[in-house]
Design a protein around this motif. Sequence first.
Motif, PDB file in Angstrom:
ATOM      1  N   ARG A 602       1.140  -1.410   0.175  1.00  0.00           N
ATOM      2  CA  ARG A 602      -0.092   0.043  -0.127  1.00  0.00           C
ATOM      3  C   ARG A 602       1.075   1.006  -0.004  1.00  0.00           C
ATOM      4  NH1 ARG A 602      -4.197  -0.997   4.881  1.00  0.00           N
ATOM      5  NH2 ARG A 602      -2.781  -1.460   5.495  1.00  0.00           N
ATOM      6  N   ALA A 603       2.296   1.271   0.456  1.00  0.00           N
ATOM      7  CA  ALA A 603       3.079   2.339   0.603  1.00  0.00           C
ATOM      8  C   ALA A 603       3.785   3.292  -0.779  1.00  0.00           C
ATOM      9  CB  ALA A 603       4.256   2.670   1.561  1.00  0.00           C
ATOM     10  N   LEU A 604       3.668   1.785  -1.378  1.00  0.00           N
ATOM     11  CA  LEU A 604       4.764   1.807  -2.505  1.00  0.00           C
ATOM     12  C   LEU A 604       3.328   2.357  -3.872  1.00  0.00           C
ATOM     13  CD1 LEU A 604       6.235   1.161  -4.926  1.00  0.00           C
ATOM     14  CD2 LEU A 604       5.881  -1.396  -5.324  1.00  0.00           C
ATOM     15  N   VAL A 605       1.761   1.584  -3.460  1.00  0.00           N
ATOM     16  CA  VAL A 605       0.911   2.534  -4.225  1.00  0.00           C
ATOM     17  C   VAL A 605       1.125   4.059  -4.028  1.00  0.00           C
ATOM     18  CG1 VAL A 605      -2.083   2.565  -4.611  1.00  0.00           C
ATOM     19  CG2 VAL A 605      -0.456   0.436  -4.459  1.00  0.00           C
ATOM     20  N   GLY A 606       0.823   4.000  -3.096  1.00  0.00           N
ATOM     21  CA  GLY A 606       0.711   5.744  -2.153  1.00  0.00           C
ATOM     22  C   GLY A 606       1.953   6.448  -3.086  1.00  0.00           C
ATOM     23  N   GLN A 607       2.942   5.595  -3.384  1.00  0.00           N
ATOM     24  CA  GLN A 607       4.061   6.954  -4.040  1.00  0.00           C
ATOM     25  C   GLN A 607       3.976   6.754  -5.453  1.00  0.00           C
ATOM     26  OE1 GLN A 607       7.094   4.113  -2.335  1.00  0.00           O
ATOM     27  NE2 GLN A 607       7.165   4.823  -0.749  1.00  0.00           N
ATOM     28  N   CYS A 608       2.983   5.741  -5.546  1.00  0.00           N
ATOM     29  CA  CYS A 608       3.165   5.802  -7.180  1.00  0.00           C
ATOM     30  C   CYS A 608       1.791   6.809  -7.149  1.00  0.00           C
ATOM     31  CB  CYS A 608       2.392   4.684  -7.258  1.00  0.00           C
ATOM     32  SG  CYS A 608       4.294   3.227  -8.028  1.00  0.00           S
ATOM     33  N   ASN A 609       1.018   7.127  -6.386  1.00  0.00           N
ATOM     34  CA  ASN A 609      -0.196   7.633  -6.983  1.00  0.00           C
ATOM     35  C   ASN A 609       0.077   9.616  -6.579  1.00  0.00           C
ATOM     36  OD1 ASN A 609      -2.154   5.961  -7.668  1.00  0.00           O
ATOM     37  ND2 ASN A 609      -3.155   5.863  -4.369  1.00  0.00           N
ATOM     38  N   LEU A 610       1.083   9.180  -6.084  1.00  0.00           N
ATOM     39  CA  LEU A 610       1.663  10.839  -5.588  1.00  0.00           C
ATOM     40  C   LEU A 610       2.673  10.806  -6.736  1.00  0.00           C
ATOM     41  CD1 LEU A 610       3.205  11.079  -2.085  1.00  0.00           C
ATOM     42  CD2 LEU A 610       0.954  11.882  -3.155  1.00  0.00           C
ATOM     43  N   TYR A 611       3.538  10.534  -7.694  1.00  0.00           N
ATOM     44  CA  TYR A 611       4.313  10.367  -8.514  1.00  0.00           C
ATOM     45  C   TYR A 611       3.506  10.999  -9.656  1.00  0.00           C
ATOM     46  CZ  TYR A 611       6.714   9.021 -13.403  1.00  0.00           C
ATOM     47  OH  TYR A 611       7.108   9.359 -14.049  1.00  0.00           O
ATOM     48  N   MET A 612       1.745  10.030  -9.712  1.00  0.00           N
ATOM     49  CA  MET A 612       1.342  10.294 -11.489  1.00  0.00           C
ATOM     50  C   MET A 612       0.415  12.140 -11.243  1.00  0.00           C
ATOM     51  SD  MET A 612      -0.502   6.425 -12.269  1.00  0.00           S
ATOM     52  CE  MET A 612      -1.100   6.214 -10.317  1.00  0.00           C
ATOM     53  N   ALA A 613      -0.150  11.447  -9.871  1.00  0.00           N
ATOM     54  CA  ALA A 613      -0.439  13.309  -9.511  1.00  0.00           C
ATOM     55  C   ALA A 613       0.590  14.164  -9.579  1.00  0.00           C
ATOM     56  CB  ALA A 613      -0.914  13.172  -7.752  1.00  0.00           C
ATOM     57  N   ARG A 619       0.800  18.294 -16.495  1.00  0.00           N
ATOM     58  CA  ARG A 619       0.138  18.424 -17.987  1.00  0.00           C
ATOM     59  C   ARG A 619       0.960  16.478 -17.817  1.00  0.00           C
ATOM     60  NH1 ARG A 619      -3.146  20.019 -16.007  1.00  0.00           N
ATOM     61  NH2 ARG A 619      -4.990  21.446 -16.538  1.00  0.00           N
ATOM     62  N   ARG A 620       2.492  16.369 -17.634  1.00  0.00           N
ATOM     63  CA  ARG A 620       3.121  15.150 -18.418  1.00  0.00           C
ATOM     64  C   ARG A 620       2.676  13.942 -18.457  1.00  0.00           C
ATOM     65  NH1 ARG A 620       9.071  16.906 -16.357  1.00  0.00           N
ATOM     66  NH2 ARG A 620       9.678  15.276 -18.942  1.00  0.00           N
TER      67      ARG A 620
END
Length: 831
Positions: A602-613, A619-620
């Motif tokens: 879940r922590a890994l998903v959280g980091q990925c979500n922050l990266y995507m946001a 706008r990239r």
Amino acid sequence: MAGSSAEHAPDYRSVLSISDEAARVRALNEHLSTRSYVQGFSLSQADVDAFRQLSGPPADAQLFHVARWFRHVAAILGSPRAPAPPCGLQASRGRRTQPPWSPPARSEPCQLRLYNSLTRRKDVFVPQDWRRVTWYCCGPTVYDASHMGHARSYISFDILRRVLRDYFKFDVFYCMNITDIDDKIIKRARQNYLFEQYREKQPQAAQLLEDVHAALQPFSAKLRETSDPDKRQMLERLERAVRLAAEPLEEPARRGLAGEELDGRVQVLLEEAKDLLSDWLDSIHGSEVSDNSIFSKLPKFWEAEFHKDMEALNVLPPDVLTRVSEYVPEIVDFVQKIVDNGYGYVSHGSVYFDTVKFANSEGHCYGKLVPAAVGDQKALQEGEGDLSVSAERLSEKRSPSDFALWKASKPGEPSWPCPWGKGRPGWHIECSAMAGTLLGASVDLHGGGFDLRFPHHDNELAQSEAYFENDCWVRYFLHTGHLTIAGCKMSKSLKNFITIKDALKKHSARQLRLAFLMHSWKDALDYSANTMESALQCEKLLNEFFLNVKDLLRAPVEVAGQFEKWEDKEMELNESFYDKKAAVHEALCDNVDTRTVLEEMRALVGQCNLYMAARKAARRRPNRALLESVARYLTHMLQIFGVIEEESSLGFPIGGPGTSLNLEPTVMPYLQVLSEFREGVRRVAREHGVPEVLQLSDALRDDVLPELGVRFEDHEGLPTVVKLVDRDTLLREREEKKRAEEEKRRKKEEAARKRQEQEAARLAKMKVPPSEMFLSESDKYSKFDENGLPTHDTAGKELSKGQAKKLKKLFEAQEKLHKEYLQLVQNGSVP
């Protein structure tokens, strides 16, 4: 020495002067930690002298500086005892030789450790036959519906089995039994048979009442003798329900009335008094039941239901399933050998295990799992069964701690021929005989519920080691933790349990498995609304991540465009990805700690979500390859845990459990076309100011598509995100959204109402002339001046200057308010 100089030569004099070798090596390690000794370093005479004092590199991984330095020097000089060759670059026929090389130092990999009930600690798991693992698991006693306590054990063991097989790559041979001969089964089968016979006779109201009253007498005596508060409460609840159901029949039965309404009341009483009447009928007629098929019909039905429940929970079937009824000859032989070995004795047609003889024999120990429970008569009698604890049966034993290997059958019990007369197997011997027949003298793993440790598993250990004459029948004993229901003890005998079928009506098998994964398999687990809410949130987090990555991967891109330059953010995320994978591995090695694994995931998903946001805000487009790697890893781990049951390359498949159809690749191209068409229509509607079209577009998104399991997510300035989601999830989200909007509307209306009330109160206050504002307060003041200001209190005492001043300020403030009011009236602002 080549490349050495006096000012750069290392000084080992203080190190070499240490007499204790271990201390000398530690000091050398500290000295070397400040010096470069990698490829190409300058070798000095001091290095040679220090090297000659060592026989080899240290084994301690913490002394890696010495180990690496030793290998570099050894590559140049040879062994510590060999003469030192020249240390400079060597020439051979005009060519230079390759420099020395040594492998990088690394820490020892972590080893799988399992919590072993035999030692009560986490032991390194070492199978007896290399990668092959033999595992015996205690299966259910099939006399009633499978409940969440069963799910606790079998889902937990399924997760452990999958991890050992699919993650650690062991070759697991998993054997499980079905107990279809047992005191509980015999008693329940008899009771069901006798009650159905009684029901078929269609007793009249008067006869039924008479029988219920007769059954209540021994039941009430049993209730008075019950000291356990939980059991007493259950019995009181049952008695109360029976008496309430009987009451409407009393008067009509006395008057001899009949009719449909009375027949309905009879059926209600029959249902409420079923357990009470069944027990009473069994006490009178139980010994008359002699047909063995009656005792096999019940377990066959409930075994089939158990397998259906396990399949619904995505629990893998065992490699081999054993039924007690199919292994009676093997059980007889097993018991006979225990007797021959001197650890069993025959008494009145039954065979008992001699616990005293076994415990006093060299190389044997009774009560390995729970030594403190040895001699606990209550636990021992529960293990013997309700039909086997009469005073007559107990008197047949040499010691109260002895237990039955074979029970002489009484009238009303099934029986099989044996050397000691007709009888049936004891409960504990069943598993020993079946596991011993299939898995041999020593089993790698044995699993069961925590409550089976004593006497069941301790007795299994004793009788199996008595049979094989060893002390290692089981190498690792695994026991799953208790399951409570909203903090309360779960017990089938107390009728405080939730069946697996009922649980699956509220939550999916995936959600139940996630709930179990979020807790240690060996600790207690509370099945409650809070537990399941956590599982739902975990599922939603993972699923949303998978859907976002799928949407990213669906975006058209050139072949070369799939590979983008990695910047700092990508490198940071990738480093974190590898850290999380290492943490997951360490957690799995630590007693298969799935709770920590899910936290890391879940922590890994959280980091990925922050990266995507962050990329979305800029706008990239996020890096496709990196996020795909993370998503595929998470998918792989969830498949190992059995959370994803179908074949899926990425995320949760859409198509329903147990179906081979994956809807996503089939329908997504059409949905993508619909999404693009809708975006074009919305753009035109905005340009030409057609709000009706925009409303229809929103209705398609909010009302129509969720019914089909499709979610459209609109983002300003970005393409609509298309997601296939479980229909029930979308409908639940829609209802939650409606509730939230309704709550928002309600709060808005409430705030408006309060504002209106406040405004009305303010106007009412403004309307009062200052000369009248105090006149109504006769409970405070008795005299007023010509302007209406109070001068005396109710006792006739003149007000103090301070009080008068305070009232004057209030008067002036009201005067100002009243003037404002008159101005509003003049302007027509107030009706």
